[in-house]
Design an enzyme around this catalytic site. Structure first.
Site, PDB file in Angstrom:
ATOM      1  N   GLN A 123       0.843  -1.407  -0.090  1.00  0.00           N
ATOM      2  CA  GLN A 123      -0.016  -0.002   0.124  1.00  0.00           C
ATOM      3  C   GLN A 123       0.942   1.401   0.170  1.00  0.00           C
ATOM      4  O   GLN A 123       0.082   2.322   0.217  1.00  0.00           O
ATOM      5  CB  GLN A 123      -0.905   0.034   1.221  1.00  0.00           C
ATOM      6  CG  GLN A 123      -1.892  -1.264   1.472  1.00  0.00           C
ATOM      7  CD  GLN A 123      -1.513  -2.401   1.584  1.00  0.00           C
ATOM      8  OE1 GLN A 123      -0.255  -2.672   2.262  1.00  0.00           O
ATOM      9  NE2 GLN A 123      -2.032  -3.495   1.579  1.00  0.00           N
ATOM     10  N   ASP A 124       2.153   1.156  -0.200  1.00  0.00           N
ATOM     11  CA  ASP A 124       2.849   2.352  -0.012  1.00  0.00           C
ATOM     12  C   ASP A 124       2.838   3.166  -1.531  1.00  0.00           C
ATOM     13  O   ASP A 124       3.150   2.563  -2.554  1.00  0.00           O
ATOM     14  CB  ASP A 124       4.491   1.649  -0.156  1.00  0.00           C
ATOM     15  CG  ASP A 124       5.600   2.997  -0.011  1.00  0.00           C
ATOM     16  OD1 ASP A 124       5.075   4.231  -0.090  1.00  0.00           O
ATOM     17  OD2 ASP A 124       6.784   2.528   0.051  1.00  0.00           O
ATOM     18  N   ARG A 125       2.263   4.443  -1.383  1.00  0.00           N
ATOM     19  CA  ARG A 125       2.012   5.344  -2.255  1.00  0.00           C
ATOM     20  C   ARG A 125       3.359   6.013  -2.799  1.00  0.00           C
ATOM     21  O   ARG A 125       3.129   6.806  -3.859  1.00  0.00           O
ATOM     22  CB  ARG A 125       0.725   5.999  -2.124  1.00  0.00           C
ATOM     23  CG  ARG A 125      -0.483   5.463  -1.996  1.00  0.00           C
ATOM     24  CD  ARG A 125      -0.718   4.253  -2.845  1.00  0.00           C
ATOM     25  NE  ARG A 125      -1.688   3.339  -2.348  1.00  0.00           N
ATOM     26  CZ  ARG A 125      -1.804   2.085  -2.876  1.00  0.00           C
ATOM     27  NH1 ARG A 125      -1.089   1.812  -3.989  1.00  0.00           N
ATOM     28  NH2 ARG A 125      -2.887   1.367  -2.613  1.00  0.00           N
TER      29      ARG A 125
END
Length: 333
Positions: free
Chosen positions: A280-282
């Site tokens: 989920q790292d943007r």
């Protein structure tokens, strides 16, 4: 977990430091702290040191990110390892535009300068030329990977934590937008602004922080677990916290990595590399950063886990403690 107010730093001063552009900074301060137990070889040299590199707006206290797996008998066993964490070049209270008082006269630096700054510190302070390992979080991962490319025989392992091997796309755009906001403020005055900063520059700092806020957590966390009112309050708090930063420090730091790209250098790495990413790292989505990086490094292991905290979920390393232990155990002799 290590508490921030329990972490006490020391200052070591390099007699001088030469930048890649040829400029020399006299009396360059290095802020640092240590954890764990140094072990000495037959020549009296420390042979179990691990160097921790913090993210863009962090400092030596950011080693707290790995504290869930650091301590006696843990993955990063402080009875077996000597962990050194310092505030990077360009970050207060190490040598930076704000700390030195040079403001826009401070030499411009890049990631390679940041690496050499830390390397020279280790030699001058501890007489360390070979490290057991490097751990780099976010922008700190740029430094760890660059070190392993530049000085491949000086380190045994590297942990790249929510990071990348190059700056591009939205990461490049974010840095440019932040700097455009700050540099376009009339009170910025080319970096030669008055202190304390004006209300206009305070507003610009807050606006530049707003640019980054949506990338910290996962989209799911923002959408499903926070109301719009809570997001607004968090943004205001995040913006207020940005006021502790110096404007030149921010501009210089953003500029330092705009040209960062190790695509053609990763093949130089001889150390074993653990690449840790978060789905989920943007900031650094695994499919754009960690996965292609793993294909360019000869001896590496890729671990991807889930965290609704997104990019800042790197403090949840207890979720992959087994994988960490499997990687680190051979170096914990």
């Amino acid at each position: 977990m290590l508490e921030k107010d329990e972490m006490v730093s020391e200052i070591f001063t390099l007699k001088d430091f030469k930048f890649n552009n040829g400029e020399v900074l006299k009396e360059a301060d290095v802020e640092f702290m240590t954890l764990g137990t140094p072990r000495y070889d037959e020549n009296g040299v420390i042979d179990n040191a691990i160097l921790y590199f913090h993210g863009s707006d962090g400092n030596f206290t950011s080693v707290r990110r790995i504290s869930e797996v650091t301590g006696p008998g843990m993955v990063f066993d402080t009875d077996k390892f000597f962990i050194i964490s310092l505030s990077a070049l360009g970050s207060p209270d190490s040598a930076s535009p704000s700390t030195t008082g040079l403001k826009n006269k401070f030499p411009h630096y890049d990631v390679e300068d940041m690496v050499n700054f830390q390397k020279e510190f280790l030699k001058a302070k501890f007489n360390i030329e070979h490290l057991k390992g490097l751990i780099g979080n976010s922008m700190g991962g740029f430094e760890a990977l660059a070190w392993a490319c530049m000085y491949p025989d000086s380190v045994d392992f590297v942990v790249s934590l929510v990071s990348s091997y190059k700056v591009g796309g939205h990461n490049y755009a974010l840095s440019r937008i932040m700097n455009n906001i700050l540099e376009s403020d009339p009170d910025y005055n080319g970096g030669d602004y008055e202190l304390p900063i004006s209300d206009s520059l305070k507003r610009s700092l807050k606006l530049s922080s707003d640019v980054c806020y949506p990338y910290g957590l996962s989209w799911e966390e923002y959408r499903n677990n926070m109301t719009n009112e809570e997001i607004g309050e968090a943004m205001a708090e995040f913006a207020e916290e940005s006021l502790v930063q110096d404007v030149n420090d921010v501009v210089y730091r953003n500029n330092s990595s705009l040209d960062f790209d190790l695509t053609d250098d990763l093949s130089n790495i001889t150390a074993k590399v653990l690449i840790i990413a978060i789905n989920q790292d943007r900031y650094f989505p695994p499919y754009l950063d960690a996965v292609p990086m793993s294909k360019l490094i000869k001896d590496n292991k890729l671990v991807i886990f889930d965290s609704l905290m997104g990019h800042v979920g790197s403090y949840e390393l207890n979720k992959i403690e087994g994988e960490l232990e499997e990687f680190i155990c051979e170096f914990r002799d």
